[in-house]
Design an enzyme around this catalytic site. Structure first.
Site, PDB file in Angstrom:
ATOM      1  N   LYS A 165     -10.518   0.394  -2.282  1.00  0.00           N
ATOM      2  CA  LYS A 165     -10.193  -0.025  -0.655  1.00  0.00           C
ATOM      3  C   LYS A 165     -10.499   1.028   0.098  1.00  0.00           C
ATOM      4  O   LYS A 165     -10.142   2.051  -0.092  1.00  0.00           O
ATOM      5  CB  LYS A 165      -8.728  -0.666  -0.315  1.00  0.00           C
ATOM      6  CG  LYS A 165      -8.310  -0.771   1.201  1.00  0.00           C
ATOM      7  CD  LYS A 165      -6.897  -1.186   1.264  1.00  0.00           C
ATOM      8  CE  LYS A 165      -6.735  -1.298   2.982  1.00  0.00           C
ATOM      9  NZ  LYS A 165      -5.383  -1.647   3.209  1.00  0.00           N
ATOM     10  N   ASP A 168       0.867  -1.161  -0.047  1.00  0.00           N
ATOM     11  CA  ASP A 168       0.038   0.177  -0.089  1.00  0.00           C
ATOM     12  C   ASP A 168       0.889   1.106   0.097  1.00  0.00           C
ATOM     13  O   ASP A 168       1.504   1.285   0.925  1.00  0.00           O
ATOM     14  CB  ASP A 168      -0.892   0.128   1.199  1.00  0.00           C
ATOM     15  CG  ASP A 168      -2.025  -0.914   1.196  1.00  0.00           C
ATOM     16  OD1 ASP A 168      -1.793  -2.001   0.402  1.00  0.00           O
ATOM     17  OD2 ASP A 168      -2.825  -0.820   1.897  1.00  0.00           O
ATOM     18  N   LYS A 177      -7.379   3.407  -2.915  1.00  0.00           N
ATOM     19  CA  LYS A 177      -7.433   3.393  -1.393  1.00  0.00           C
ATOM     20  C   LYS A 177      -7.827   4.738  -1.001  1.00  0.00           C
ATOM     21  O   LYS A 177      -7.284   5.648  -1.505  1.00  0.00           O
ATOM     22  CB  LYS A 177      -6.493   2.814  -0.807  1.00  0.00           C
ATOM     23  CG  LYS A 177      -6.304   2.931   0.868  1.00  0.00           C
ATOM     24  CD  LYS A 177      -5.196   2.027   1.335  1.00  0.00           C
ATOM     25  CE  LYS A 177      -5.362   1.947   3.189  1.00  0.00           C
ATOM     26  NZ  LYS A 177      -4.196   1.420   3.501  1.00  0.00           N
TER      27      LYS A 177
END
Length: 274
Positions: free
Chosen positions: A231, A134, A199
């Site tokens: 996400k 991430d 995300k």
């Protein structure tokens, strides 16, 4: 694909128009986000733990707490344990006999590292056992509206480092700082650069994920036909909030409250609440 700055602006304006228009016309069934997780209504659904990235990123996290995080992920069958790079090797060892996988954050939480540093961080985390990465996008460059090419190159370099090892990359936009146009721009650029997920937030700068941002991100990247997912992360501390995000189009939830959500759900189910 790489573009000139002017070409990026044109493409992003077109994508923004399309994404925002489908929200305004949100009356047709076609415009309702539909994913394999959007039908979850009970915490007992076997799919539910598979969308949880069980997260511990606090600066004062201890090795013992990281072990507990891993044990909880194994107990409940969560998708991953998401940690800072220093703990990736420990997590990989702890999860060896688990279905949960190690996930590492890079360029975290500001996104202000150089591209070379982000690439090194990703490679280092992968060599230590990370199976997902991430990264935080360069928020400041994204917000200028005139450096889209640089933002693309930043994400693309990390995506290539991950893809060479078969590792999915999630790109954190930090939506609390972004307008709708900037959110579309970040999601679109990340998708074009090779991200597997876009995300919402780090959770380190206040605020958190909203269903509106998740919905907008979903509508921006759905042209990839499932190759790029969303996400939702930050401020998600209940099963109800998870469902809200999943119905908005998220297919992964980042939360430090995963164990509490499951434990509370089990208590509620036993008492007949669900």
């Amino acid at each position: 694909m790489s573009r000139t700055e002017e070409a990026w602006k044109i493409a992003i304006n077109e994508k923004s128009y399309q994404a925002l228009r489908t929200i305004d016309e949100n009356t047709a069934p076609l415009n309702t986000p539909t994913t394999s997780f959007s039908s979850i209504t009970q915490p007992s659904d076997t799919l539910f733990p598979l969308c949880i990235d069980h997260t511990l990123l606090k600066p004062d996290a201890t090795p013992a707490q990281i072990d507990t995080l891993c044990d909880e992920a194994t107990r409940f069958g969560f998708k991953s344990c998401c940690v800072n790079g220093v703990y990736v090797k420990q997590v990989a060892a702890r999860l060896q006999s688990s279905t949960s996988i190690p996930c590492a954050v890079i360029g975290f939480p500001l996104g202000a590292s150089t591209t070379a540093v982000k690439v090194f961080e990703a490679k280092d985390a992968i060599s230590n056992g990370a199976r997902e990465i991430d990264m935080v996008i360069n928020i400041g460059l994204l917000k200028t509206g005139s450096s889209y090419s640089a933002v693309f190159e930043d994400v693309h370099a990390v995506a290539q480092a991950c893809q060479s090892q078969g590792i999915p990359l999630k790109v954190i936009l930090e939506t609390i700082f972004l307008s709708d146009l900037e959110t579309v721009a970040g999601a679109f650029i990340a998708a074009e650069a090779g991200a597997a997920f876009v995300k919402t937030c780090t959770g380190f700068n206040g605020g958190g994920a909203t269903k509106e941002d998740v919905d907008l991100m979903y509508r921006t990247v759905r042209y990839k036909k499932g190759d790029v997912k969303v996400k939702a992360s930050a401020g998600i501390r209940s099963f109800e909030k998870c469902v809200e995000m999943l119905r908005a189009g998220a297919e992964r939830i980042g939360t430090s409250s995963g164990a509490a959500i499951m434990q509370n759900a089990n208590v509620s189910a036993a008492s007949g609440t669900y």
